[in-house]
Write a protein that holds these residues in place. Structure first.
Motif, PDB file in Angstrom:
ATOM      1  N   SER A 110     -46.252 101.916 -81.685  1.00  0.00           N
ATOM      2  CA  SER A 110     -47.109 101.055 -80.859  1.00  0.00           C
ATOM      3  C   SER A 110     -48.602 101.257 -81.091  1.00  0.00           C
ATOM      4  O   SER A 110     -49.424 100.520 -80.531  1.00  0.00           O
ATOM      5  CB  SER A 110     -46.803 101.297 -79.374  1.00  0.00           C
ATOM      6  N   MET A 111     -48.995 102.214 -81.917  1.00  0.00           N
ATOM      7  CA  MET A 111     -50.408 102.462 -82.152  1.00  0.00           C
ATOM      8  C   MET A 111     -51.072 101.270 -82.842  1.00  0.00           C
ATOM      9  O   MET A 111     -50.444 100.575 -83.639  1.00  0.00           O
ATOM     10  CB  MET A 111     -50.583 103.717 -83.012  1.00  0.00           C
ATOM     11  N   ILE A 112     -52.336 101.050 -82.551  1.00  0.00           N
ATOM     12  CA  ILE A 112     -53.091  99.982 -83.214  1.00  0.00           C
ATOM     13  C   ILE A 112     -53.025 100.168 -84.726  1.00  0.00           C
ATOM     14  O   ILE A 112     -52.817  99.207 -85.481  1.00  0.00           O
ATOM     15  CB  ILE A 112     -54.556  99.976 -82.740  1.00  0.00           C
ATOM     16  N   LEU A 113     -53.192 101.402 -85.181  1.00  0.00           N
ATOM     17  CA  LEU A 113     -53.173 101.689 -86.613  1.00  0.00           C
ATOM     18  C   LEU A 113     -51.850 101.308 -87.272  1.00  0.00           C
ATOM     19  O   LEU A 113     -51.800 101.077 -88.484  1.00  0.00           O
ATOM     20  CB  LEU A 113     -53.418 103.176 -86.845  1.00  0.00           C
ATOM     21  N   ALA A 114     -50.790 101.261 -86.503  1.00  0.00           N
ATOM     22  CA  ALA A 114     -49.466 101.041 -87.074  1.00  0.00           C
ATOM     23  C   ALA A 114     -49.145  99.578 -87.335  1.00  0.00           C
ATOM     24  O   ALA A 114     -48.227  99.284 -88.109  1.00  0.00           O
ATOM     25  CB  ALA A 114     -48.399 101.621 -86.143  1.00  0.00           C
ATOM     26  N   GLN A 115     -49.862  98.665 -86.708  1.00  0.00           N
ATOM     27  CA  GLN A 115     -49.403  97.278 -86.708  1.00  0.00           C
ATOM     28  C   GLN A 115     -49.378  96.653 -88.100  1.00  0.00           C
ATOM     29  O   GLN A 115     -48.443  95.922 -88.452  1.00  0.00           O
ATOM     30  CB  GLN A 115     -50.263  96.448 -85.747  1.00  0.00           C
ATOM     31  N   GLU A 116     -50.370  96.935 -88.926  1.00  0.00           N
ATOM     32  CA  GLU A 116     -50.359  96.375 -90.281  1.00  0.00           C
ATOM     33  C   GLU A 116     -49.363  97.096 -91.189  1.00  0.00           C
ATOM     34  O   GLU A 116     -48.862  96.520 -92.152  1.00  0.00           O
ATOM     35  CB  GLU A 116     -51.768  96.384 -90.866  1.00  0.00           C
ATOM     36  N   HIS A 117     -49.055  98.351 -90.849  1.00  0.00           N
ATOM     37  CA  HIS A 117     -47.969  99.029 -91.561  1.00  0.00           C
ATOM     38  C   HIS A 117     -46.629  98.363 -91.232  1.00  0.00           C
ATOM     39  O   HIS A 117     -45.788  98.183 -92.118  1.00  0.00           O
ATOM     40  CB  HIS A 117     -47.924 100.502 -91.174  1.00  0.00           C
ATOM     41  N   ILE A 118     -46.442  98.002 -89.977  1.00  0.00           N
ATOM     42  CA  ILE A 118     -45.217  97.306 -89.577  1.00  0.00           C
ATOM     43  C   ILE A 118     -45.091  95.997 -90.350  1.00  0.00           C
ATOM     44  O   ILE A 118     -44.016  95.658 -90.860  1.00  0.00           O
ATOM     45  CB  ILE A 118     -45.217  97.060 -88.054  1.00  0.00           C
ATOM     46  N   GLY A 119     -46.201  95.267 -90.467  1.00  0.00           N
ATOM     47  CA  GLY A 119     -46.190  94.014 -91.209  1.00  0.00           C
ATOM     48  C   GLY A 119     -45.890  94.226 -92.682  1.00  0.00           C
ATOM     49  O   GLY A 119     -45.157  93.435 -93.296  1.00  0.00           O
TER      50      GLY A 119
END
Length: 282
Positions: A110-119
């Motif tokens: 859920s971290m902000i930093l993680a969102q583009e990694h998820i994508g």
């Protein structure tokens, strides 16, 4: 077998190139500005110029490459599209393995930093290129920016509460990536990578104390207050928000990796926080 590393002028990419060269692998260092890696060229790397935004240049850069490390970019907001450009170029080049540097729990963090990694992980899941995902936890070097102030003031500030972070030295993650890129059996694997130590910020403060020979204590702040303090220290508001949010993620246990994957790839323990801090202070 030729191995390419994107973002080779960056802190992690440079270390991976050097680790590959030590292994004797033919290495292609892909960078925007070749002048920044003149030293890597002198050490034996072939330098090719390309940016994550230039599909044609990426095709040229990956020509004849067998394996590639996609080091996540630093242009927040553009990274998913940029990473997808590299993935598609790897498909066109017929690359036999693409490894990507992600973040722990990289499909649900859920971290902000993680969102583009998820994508990016989603883009990899629909790609045809064989791939491995290297979900790197925190680098102990992430704390070096505030190290001198913590030692001088005697206080390490943060918003991680009693959460634990399984950090390691950046070079540890680089060596693990080099191992994946130079050995077989990694396609389809997801590696949750974290160090041997699982430290609270109070324990991080003690590690700084040990390295500095001066007592440092931890002061926990609410996330909003910590973000405000980071802004007051000169950080951009958006970046301060990301860092404070990361501490909240640590409080939730999102960077406390217990898989042992890093140690298995390295064949040794990870580097301690004290060692990293001591080197920096010396």
């Amino acid at each position: 077998m030729t191995v390419a590393v994107t973002g080779a002028s960056g802190q992690l990419g440079r270390l991976v190139v050097q680790a590959l060269l030590r292994e004797g692998a033919p290495v292609v260092a892909i960078v925007r500005d070749p002048q920044k890696v003149a030293d890597l060229a002198e050490q034996g790397a072939e330098v090719r110029q390309a940016s994550y935004d230039d599909a044609d240049a990426l095709d040229r850069a990956l020509a004849g490459v067998d394996r590639v490390l996609l080091v996540s970019g630093n242009e927040f907001g553009a990274r998913v599209a940029q990473h997808a450009n590299v993935i598609r170029a790897a498909e066109r080049a017929g690359v036999e393995l693409l490894a990507y540097t992600s973040i722990p729990q990289g499909t649900e963090n859920s971290m902000i930093l993680a969102q583009e990694h998820i994508g990016t992980e989603a883009a990899l899941a629909t790609s045809t290129v064989p791939h491995a995902i290297l979900r790197n936890s925190w680098y102990w070097e992430n704390y070096l920016g505030g190290l001198a102030h913590a030692v001088e003031s005697g206080v390490l500030y943060g918003a991680a509460s009693e959460g634990r972070v399984a950090g390691a030295a950046r070079a540890d993650y680089a060596d693990a990536a080099a191992k994946v890129l130079t050995t077989d059996g990694h396609a389809g694997q997801v590696y949750e990578l974290g160090g041997d130590e699982h430290l609270t910020y109070a324990e991080l403060a003690q590690a700084i104390s040990t390295a500095a020979g001066k007592q440092v204590r931890y002061q926990d702040l609410p996330e909003a207050d910590y973000a405000a303090a980071l802004q007051q220290s000169g950080l951009d508001a958006d970046y301060a928000k990301v860092l404070a949010d990361a501490d909240t993620g640590i409080a939730k246990g999102l960077l406390d990796v217990t898989s042992g994957h890093l140690q298995k790839l390295l064949g040794r323990p990870a580097t301690s926080a004290v060692e990293v801090f001591r080197r920096a202070l010396s």
